[in-house]
Design a protein around this motif. Structure first.
Motif, PDB file in Angstrom:
ATOM      1  N   TYR A  87       0.841  -1.195   0.000  1.00 53.16           N
ATOM      2  CA  TYR A  87       0.000   0.000   0.000  1.00 53.16           C
ATOM      3  C   TYR A  87       0.879   1.250   0.000  1.00 53.16           C
ATOM      4  CZ  TYR A  87      -2.466   3.962   1.954  1.00 53.16           C
ATOM      5  OH  TYR A  87      -2.941   5.229   2.163  1.00 53.16           O
ATOM      6  N   LYS A 104      -5.437   2.009  -2.657  1.00 54.81           N
ATOM      7  CA  LYS A 104      -6.280   2.005  -1.461  1.00 54.81           C
ATOM      8  C   LYS A 104      -7.060   0.713  -1.271  1.00 54.81           C
ATOM      9  CE  LYS A 104      -6.777   6.979  -0.826  1.00 54.81           C
ATOM     10  NZ  LYS A 104      -7.717   8.108  -0.627  1.00 54.81           N
ATOM     11  N   THR A 105      -7.088  -0.144  -2.286  1.00 55.57           N
ATOM     12  CA  THR A 105      -7.782  -1.422  -2.064  1.00 55.57           C
ATOM     13  C   THR A 105      -7.114  -2.219  -0.947  1.00 55.57           C
ATOM     14  OG1 THR A 105      -6.505  -2.580  -3.774  1.00 55.57           O
ATOM     15  CG2 THR A 105      -8.568  -1.553  -4.452  1.00 55.57           C
ATOM     16  N   ILE A 124      -6.304  -1.167   1.844  1.00 54.11           N
ATOM     17  CA  ILE A 124      -6.844  -0.764   3.146  1.00 54.11           C
ATOM     18  C   ILE A 124      -8.362  -0.542   3.099  1.00 54.11           C
ATOM     19  CG2 ILE A 124      -4.667   0.257   3.869  1.00 54.11           C
ATOM     20  CD1 ILE A 124      -5.898   3.024   3.360  1.00 54.11           C
ATOM     21  N   GLU A 125      -8.980  -0.887   1.956  1.00 53.60           N
ATOM     22  CA  GLU A 125     -10.428  -0.692   1.826  1.00 53.60           C
ATOM     23  C   GLU A 125     -11.177  -1.929   1.337  1.00 53.60           C
ATOM     24  OE1 GLU A 125     -10.954   2.674  -0.717  1.00 53.60           O
ATOM     25  OE2 GLU A 125     -10.271   4.139   0.786  1.00 53.60           O
ATOM     26  N   ASP A 126     -10.550  -2.783   0.565  1.00 54.42           N
ATOM     27  CA  ASP A 126     -11.200  -3.972   0.003  1.00 54.42           C
ATOM     28  C   ASP A 126     -11.654  -4.901   1.134  1.00 54.42           C
ATOM     29  OD1 ASP A 126     -11.891  -6.378  -1.218  1.00 54.42           O
ATOM     30  OD2 ASP A 126     -10.203  -6.364  -2.606  1.00 54.42           O
ATOM     31  N   LEU A 169      -9.519  -6.697   4.224  1.00 52.65           N
ATOM     32  CA  LEU A 169      -9.857  -6.333   5.601  1.00 52.65           C
ATOM     33  C   LEU A 169     -10.287  -7.543   6.409  1.00 52.65           C
ATOM     34  CD1 LEU A 169     -11.796  -2.980   5.031  1.00 52.65           C
ATOM     35  CD2 LEU A 169      -9.408  -3.297   5.714  1.00 52.65           C
ATOM     36  N   ARG A 216      -7.482   4.160   8.518  1.00 53.51           N
ATOM     37  CA  ARG A 216      -8.923   4.004   8.343  1.00 53.51           C
ATOM     38  C   ARG A 216      -9.721   4.782   9.395  1.00 53.51           C
ATOM     39  NH1 ARG A 216     -11.250   0.485   5.351  1.00 53.51           N
ATOM     40  NH2 ARG A 216     -12.834  -0.038   6.909  1.00 53.51           N
TER      41      ARG A 216
END
Length: 500
Positions: free
Chosen positions: A162, A168-169, A171-173, A177, A248
């Protein structure tokens, strides 16, 4: 890695022959579609150029497209057409430099999506080109190979990727996660890996041919209850998870996992430290006795307290470079990276030359070529991407900048070195270094924040010909580093040097 385990040799041979017979045409198709890397290196040092050219060519031969698993590169024994969790984690830095970020992302996500309660929150240790668990390592959800540091290794690698890519996937996908959350909770609970239980846990790894739940990456011992490398990787995983949570906006969770990391580090530096002989142990045996001497695993994850303890681990590593079998390329692949980080560029350079010279035993192992690229970029040239604040400060920071740091660590053998078309933060840069000067060109379309650093303590640095007040900080083993931070617009270049 598992290459030296005789109990699986026959199985490997059978599987590899079958894959070659059944899939040779698919292999040809994949190789024809393999990408070209734009990464280039030039230098006054012809041996360095030769090492880079070999490593780049070798690494790119292991890159594939057009298979059911998606874009991937070999990260296991050559010929298996597969990638394992440990090797992907340790090849990712070199792969990023070669422009293979989408390949690494796909492989990491494959591991993340396969974490499952039916496997006690393990994923598939090794996945093949068909997007199936590699048969040599997997029979069913009760019988499969698994080294317990793996989940933490993948978590840490996802955070590092990252930082390098800005994708950002990571820390967002929800798939990523879920993997992170399950790793730091259910996985830890199932395998008794919490700090208050890990020292009394029982090694419940299954018997041959699978060692499901092996408490270390060290696979040659069957009398081990716990390896210090598991603790070190867990420490790194907790810190990376804390950083992800901070980014996040989950500040309380970030603080909790920073505390968990601190407790793991404290455990390593107390229980695993021999105060009379002044060295770290490497494993706890099944009689609950500490054994061995820890070095590279502890330094690779920065889990040693700075000062005498870190120096002891470094001394153990330096000794190991002279005594370890030449065939043990898996750990040795990362010695250069560690040695650069801890301020011994001469020893690091020697490791790169050793790994890359023609005729070198097992240099065709994929981890070797990828790690040579990684060590040249991240170590010798000191190019790394990091937040503008520490992980601890990240918890209270709202919008931290991502900075591209450079720090030349050239020896007398290398007067200058230049790396071109290096991918960082979805842009590309060219960096030219001498021992006391660095030029960075921003080839991208967005402004970059450049942190130009040099070993040593100086009140000022010269930025584009003008003296500028600099900041000095202490890093590993008390070494001073002087740096300035500047913005480099798209298409522009800048020069920073130590005053003469």
């Amino acid at each position: 890695m598992e290459a030296q385990n005789q109990h699986r040799t026959f199985g490997r041979i059978v599987i590899c022959i079958a894959l070659i017979v059944l899939c040779s045409s698919a292999t040809c198709q994949s190789r024809q579609q393999a990408p070209h890397s734009n990464l280039e290196l030039s230098s006054s040092d012809t041996r360095l150029v030769e090492a880079f050219n070999w490593a780049k060519q070798q690494a790119m031969e292991y890159v594939f497209d057009g298979d059911p698993v998606g874009p991937w590169y070999e990260a296991s024994l050559p010929g298996r057409r597969a990638f394992c969790m440990r090797d992907v984690s340790h090849q990712a830095a070199g792969a990023q430099a070669l422009g293979l970020s989408k390949y690494t992302h796909n492989m990491l996500r494959r591991f993340a999506e396969n974490i499952a309660a039916s496997r006690d929150w393990c994923s598939y240790w090794e996945i093949d080109y068909r997007n199936l668990p590699a048969p040599v390592d997997y029979k069913n959800d009760q019988e499969f190979w698994y080294n317990l540091p793996a989940n933490f290794d993948i978590l840490d690698t996802c955070y590092r990727m990252y930082l390098w890519t800005g994708d950002k996937t990571y820390i967002e996908d929800p798939v990523f996660l879920n993997f992170y959350d399950r790793t730091v909770t259910d996985y830890v609970n199932r395998w008794d890996l919490s700090v208050n239980r890990i020292m009394t846990r029982k090694n419940t790894a299954s018997p041959p041919p699978f060692f499901r739940g092996d408490p270390s990456y060290e696979e040659s011992r069957r009398d081990m209850e716990l390896g210090v490398d598991l603790l070190a990787t867990q420490y790194a995983g907790y810190r990376s998870f804390a950083a992800i949570q901070a980014l996040r906006g989950n500040k309380d969770s970030a603080k909790m996992y920073l505390q968990n990391a601190s407790e793991v580090k404290s455990l390593v530096n107390s229980k695993w430290w021999n105060p009379s002989e002044k060295y770290f142990y490497s494993y706890l045996d099944n009689n609950r006795q500490f054994q061995g001497r820890g070095g590279s695993d502890i330094l690779y994850r920065d889990v040693a307290d700075d000062g005498p303890r870190a120096q002891s681990a470094l001394n153990a590593l330096l000794k190991q470079t002279h005594t370890e079998s030449a065939s043990a390329v898996e750990p040795r692949s990362h010695y250069a990276e560690i040695l650069y980080r801890y301020g011994d560029p001469d020893a690091a350079y020697a490791q790169i030359m050793d790994l890359s010279h023609p005729g070198r035993e097992r240099r065709e192992y994929p981890e070797v070529s990828y790690s040579v690229i990684g060590a040249l970029v991240n170590g010798m040239m000191g190019i790394n991407v990091k937040p503008s604040v520490s992980v601890e400060e990240l918890v209270d920071s709202t919008h931290p900048e991502m900075v591209v740091e450079t720090m030349p660590q050239l020896t007398g053998k290398t007067r200058w070195v230049e790396i071109r078309n290096l991918p960082v933060l979805d842009e590309q840069i060219t960096v030219r270094e001498e021992s006391r000067s660095t030029v960075l060109m921003n080839q991208g379309k967005s402004e970059l924040v450049w942190q130009a650093a040099f070993a040593g303590s100086f009140p000022n640095l010269v930025v584009n010909g003008k003296s500028q007040a600099a900041h000095t900080e202490t890093r590993y083993l008390g070494h001073s580093v002087t740096l300035v931070r500047l913005h480099v617009p798209a298409g522009a270049s800048a020069r920073v040097e130590v005053p003469r």
